[in-house]
Write an enzyme that holds these catalytic residues in place. Structure first.
Site, mmCIF file in Angstrom:
data_model
loop_
_atom_site.group_PDB
_atom_site.id
_atom_site.type_symbol
_atom_site.label_atom_id
_atom_site.label_comp_id
_atom_site.label_asym_id
_atom_site.label_seq_id
_atom_site.Cartn_x
_atom_site.Cartn_y
_atom_site.Cartn_z
ATOM 1 N N LYS A 125 36.101 40.216 33.531
ATOM 2 C CA LYS A 125 37.481 39.393 33.990
ATOM 3 C C LYS A 125 36.899 38.228 34.549
ATOM 4 C CE LYS A 125 41.824 40.069 33.765
ATOM 5 N NZ LYS A 125 42.555 40.986 32.916
ATOM 6 N N ASP A 165 45.286 35.971 30.448
ATOM 7 C CA ASP A 165 46.250 36.698 31.455
ATOM 8 C C ASP A 165 47.028 36.084 32.115
ATOM 9 O OD1 ASP A 165 45.464 39.819 32.922
ATOM 10 O OD2 ASP A 165 45.920 38.454 34.540
#
Ligand code: NDP
Ligand code: 2IT
Length: 446
Positions: A125, A165
């Site tokens: 991430k 995201d």
């Protein structure tokens, strides 16, 4: 380690201040403790200790020039969490509150989520404390170019494949991909969520939201019910919320609310297909605020509030951000008759809310299972890129549905195996953990 409390004391001691990361790890560890008791080889190999330590964390300076000519400095990150079952895979988040603890919680969740998808993907991430909101397209482009000028040397289609995201959608992926191609001089699938004319998969934009609703529908099927005619409270109005809403409508349900960080709108007549198209245009093209919808259709807008007190719904789909649904909210939802909660966002329910949902034995689908459709279709995008192919919408959508059915089944199976039937939190955590842990064990001390 003798207990989860002792393990958490150790984690917190070496990662002070990373509160969201601690929250995510604590939940998983309490679910998987019985697995460690039953399989002492995992504890002996220190699998839990290794799983909470990222394989690599990259942090870098992102300088860029804004439209007034002023120099801005942001911080970029990539957390390469776990590559036991595949290359690092996970989104990028651009939002002012991004910090290492938030990205570590997301990367840790991603490691179990990606394991659940049935596809060979490890976990990562990344992101930045840059917020695209209020910035011109030219500013967003310059920021993305600066960000990728450093990130490009750390990623690759067999190494690490970022995606979107919060704050990273089609526009940002375009700018990031363009800069990668320019500096690396190669056209490869190093990002997912690309445009459909340049390597992107059909249905990737829809995948997370569609998947959440497929998962909710699967949970309802265990009680011989479905989403048809159910009323839903949705939070968020970004990528995940938009397509969760679309799928609720497609399957014959009703969407009563949507939100953004300024408040929520309540449309008792239901947000239908046409109204949703208006919201998608508002958010993706005009980049406006959700309150404008209330003015447009003449319904209620409640500034600064979340939609959880609205009555008359059976289903709640939190699709905005972490910890957006508290224990008090959960209590209210239960009192108002909500008995299905599927998390589109990552960790939207706080620990008190999760406990209340589980204790009430409602159908509660945790994010790492319910929202795994997005990264799953990212995996399908990688498969298409690797084989130089383009699949039809129907093919991707039916693969997505099949994967959500499989994830649902894995959760049910693992929960039953550990005497917690119907507990999707325990089921998702154990099923994801078992896959990653067994791969780590086989690969030795790395
Ligand atoms: P978007 O940026 O497209 O939309 C985010 C939405 O949530 C916006 O409506 C935003 O409002 C709202 N929001 C964000 N932060 C906050 C906050 N702190 N308080 C209140 N509202 C907030 O992001 P996505 O839809 O892609 O992501 C939403 C959630 O889903 C995140 O938790 C993400 O991690 C998760 N997720 C996303 C996947 C994907 O494929 N995109 C896959 C799996 C999970 P505003 O515009 O006002 O900021
Ligand atoms: O949280 C997530 O699963 C995502 N943001 C999607 C990640 C991806 O690689 O598609």
């Amino acid at each position: 380690m003798q207990s989860t409390a002792e393990f958490m004391e150790w984690v917190e001691g070496r990662t002070p201040g990373e509160v969201e990361f601690h929250q995510a790890v604590a939940e998983v560890m309490s679910s998987v403790w019985p697995v460690l008791q039953r399989n002492p080889e995992y504890a002996e190999a220190k699998i839990p200790q290794r799983m909470v330590e990222p394989e690599r964390v990259i942090s870098f300076r992102v300088p860029w020039v804004d439209d007034t000519g002023e120099i801005q400095v942001n911080r970029g990150y990539r957390v390469e969490m776990n590559s036991a079952i595949g290359p690092y895979k996970g989104g990028l988040r651009f939002r002012s509150d991004v910090n290492l603890g938030i990205l570590k919680f997301l990367a840790f969740e991603q490691s179990l989520k990606n394991a659940l998808t049935t596809l060979p993907m490890g976990a990562g991430k990344g992101g930045s404390d840059f917020d695209p909101k209020g910035r011109s397209d030219a500013e967003v482009m310059r920021f993305c170019q600066s960000f990728m000028s450093e990130l490009f040397r750390h990623i690759g289609d067999h190494t690490d494949i970022p995606a979107g995201d919060i704050g990273v959608g089609a526009r940002e992926i375009g700018f990031l991909f363009g800069q990668y191609k320019r500096v690396a001089n190669e056209f490869t699938g190093i990002l997912t969520g690309k445009g459909s004319t340049w390597g992107g998969s059909l249905i990737r934009p829809e995948a997370t939201g569609y998947g959440v609703v497929y998962f909710a529908d699967q949970m309802l099927k265990t009680r011989d019910e479905s989403i048809f005619r159910k009323s839903c409270l949705l939070s968020g109005s970004g990528n995940v919320a938009q397509y969760a809403a679309e799928n609720v409508i497609r399957l014959g349900g009703k969407v009563l609310t949507m939100s953004d960080s300024s408040g929520f709108v309540h449309d008792p007549d239901g947000i239908d297909e046409e109204k949703l198209a208006w919201i998608i245009d508002l958010k993706e093209r005009r980049r406006g605020r959700i309150g404008e919808y209330a003015e447009h259709v003449g319904c209620e807008f409640r500034a600064g509030e979340r939609p959880w007190a609205v009555e008359g719904a059976e289903v709640a789909l939190p699709c905005a951000t972490q910890n957006e649904l508290s224990g008090q909210d959960a209590k209210l939802l239960l009192a108002n008759g909500v008995y299905v909660v599927a998390e589109g966002a990552n960790m939207p329910s706080d620990p008190d809310a999760v406990r209340r949902f589980v204790d009430a034995r409602i159908l509660f689908g945790p994010g790492k299972a319910a929202n795994a459709g997005g990264v799953a279709v990212s995996g399908l995008e990688m498969a298409q890129n690797a084989s130089f192919a383009t699949w039809s919408r129907d093919k991707v959508d039916s693969r997505l549905l099949g994967i959500m059915v499989d994830i649902h089944h894995s959760c049910i199976r693992a929960a039953a195996e550990y005497d917690r039937p119907g507990n999707y939190v325990v089921g998702a955590n154990i099923a994801g953990f078992e896959k990653v842990a067994s791969a780590m064990l086989a690969q030795g001390v790395v």
